[in-house]
Design an enzyme around this catalytic site. Structure first.
Site, mmCIF file in Angstrom:
data_model
loop_
_atom_site.group_PDB
_atom_site.id
_atom_site.type_symbol
_atom_site.label_atom_id
_atom_site.label_comp_id
_atom_site.label_asym_id
_atom_site.label_seq_id
_atom_site.Cartn_x
_atom_site.Cartn_y
_atom_site.Cartn_z
ATOM 1 N N CYS A 70 -2.722 4.101 4.309
ATOM 2 C CA CYS A 70 -2.345 5.572 5.064
ATOM 3 C C CYS A 70 -1.211 5.277 5.834
ATOM 4 O O CYS A 70 -1.469 4.666 7.023
ATOM 5 C CB CYS A 70 -3.534 6.189 5.707
ATOM 6 S SG CYS A 70 -3.367 7.466 6.495
ATOM 7 N N CYS A 177 4.264 8.474 2.217
ATOM 8 C CA CYS A 177 2.565 8.732 2.026
ATOM 9 C C CYS A 177 1.943 8.330 0.862
ATOM 10 O O CYS A 177 2.647 8.437 -0.282
ATOM 11 C CB CYS A 177 2.602 10.255 2.318
ATOM 12 S SG CYS A 177 0.984 10.807 2.207
#
Length: 261
Positions: A70, A177
């Site tokens: 992440c 991302c």
């Protein structure tokens, strides 16, 4: 060997699939936070609190290494996570692939969540690795959430919005991302301009999977026997892979190779 991955949502799937391809014989623990996602709009303090909880749920299963799959959690929470879990549990962060993207030259666009875009962490990476290279930061509000929920209309709208704000002369897009890697080819199609050279995409899944193995002294063994377990933790609760994960090739691959037991 047991390898854990954590994220706010299903953006951990590309890295998990990369680990599975490198080591079919590794047990996997996938821990994410449907109760709290998306993390992007949250404050750094709130992101860190949730990241520590999701990592803690994975740590209970005693993995050999934990991949923070992440970008948002890595940007805001890596020091706190390392302080909490290392050295007993090595922590592998996910960094936007700015260095290899900049090395290729050309105009680079970094697609990322609003929380990562413009952060001191990302700006530092640009200053360190992309000096003299044209870089455009493109915030992609709503895209991570749309991908997590496999909401086709929302994905299409968020990609179109970000593509419209991406300069026409961009040659390379950094997927800042992990969720975006699940729709990488759709992003490529949206940004590719007619008559321009093929767009280059840089994700992080393969790099973090390889780094996790190096950190624990393991070698890739793609031909190893796959007789392994897959544990899924949703905000700490053991569960099956949700239908949204199975909407993507990476989720279907994980389910087929090592179904949840």
């Amino acid at each position: 060997m047991k390898i854990a991955l954590m994220d706010s949502g299903i953006g951990l799937l590309p890295a998990a699939a990369a680990v599975r391809r490198l080591r079919p014989d590794a047990d996997l623990v996938l821990s994410w936070d449907p109760d709290g996602m998306p993390w992007g709009p949250r404050t750094p303090e709130d992101i860190t609190q949730r990241a520590l909880a999701v990592a803690g749920a994975a740590a209970v299963h005693e993995p050999d290494v934990l991949i923070v799959a992440c970008n948002t959690a890595s940007v805001h929470s890596l020091p706190q996570m390392r302080a909490r879990f290392e050295p007993e549990l090595p922590i592998i962060g996910t960094v936007p692939a700015i260095k290899p993207a900049a090395a290729g030259g050309g105009h680079v666009a970094i697609w990322a969540t609003p929380a990562t875009t413009g952060s001191a962490y990302q700006r530092n990476l640009i200053e360190r690795f992309a000096t003299g290279v044209a870089v455009t930061e493109v915030a992609c509000p709503g895209l991570a959430d749309a991908v997590h929920h496999a909401d086709e209309a929302a994905i299409e709208a968020a990609i179109a919005s970000a593509a419209a704000r991406t300069p026409e002369d961009v040659t390379t897009v950094v997927l800042g991302c992990t969720n975006y890697e699940l729709v990488g080819e759709r992003i490529r199609a949206a940004v590719q301009r007619p008559g321009r050279p093929p767009l280059i995409l840089h994700g992080s899944a393969g790099a973090v999977a390889a780094q996790a193995l190096r950190r624990i002294g393991a070698e890739p063994a793609a031909a190893a026997l796959a007789d392994t377990s897959l544990t899924v933790l949703l905000s700490g609760r053991e569960a099956m892979l949700p239908d949204t994960a199975l909407a993507y090739e990476e989720g279907r691959f994980l389910q087929a190779v090592s179904p949840v037991r």
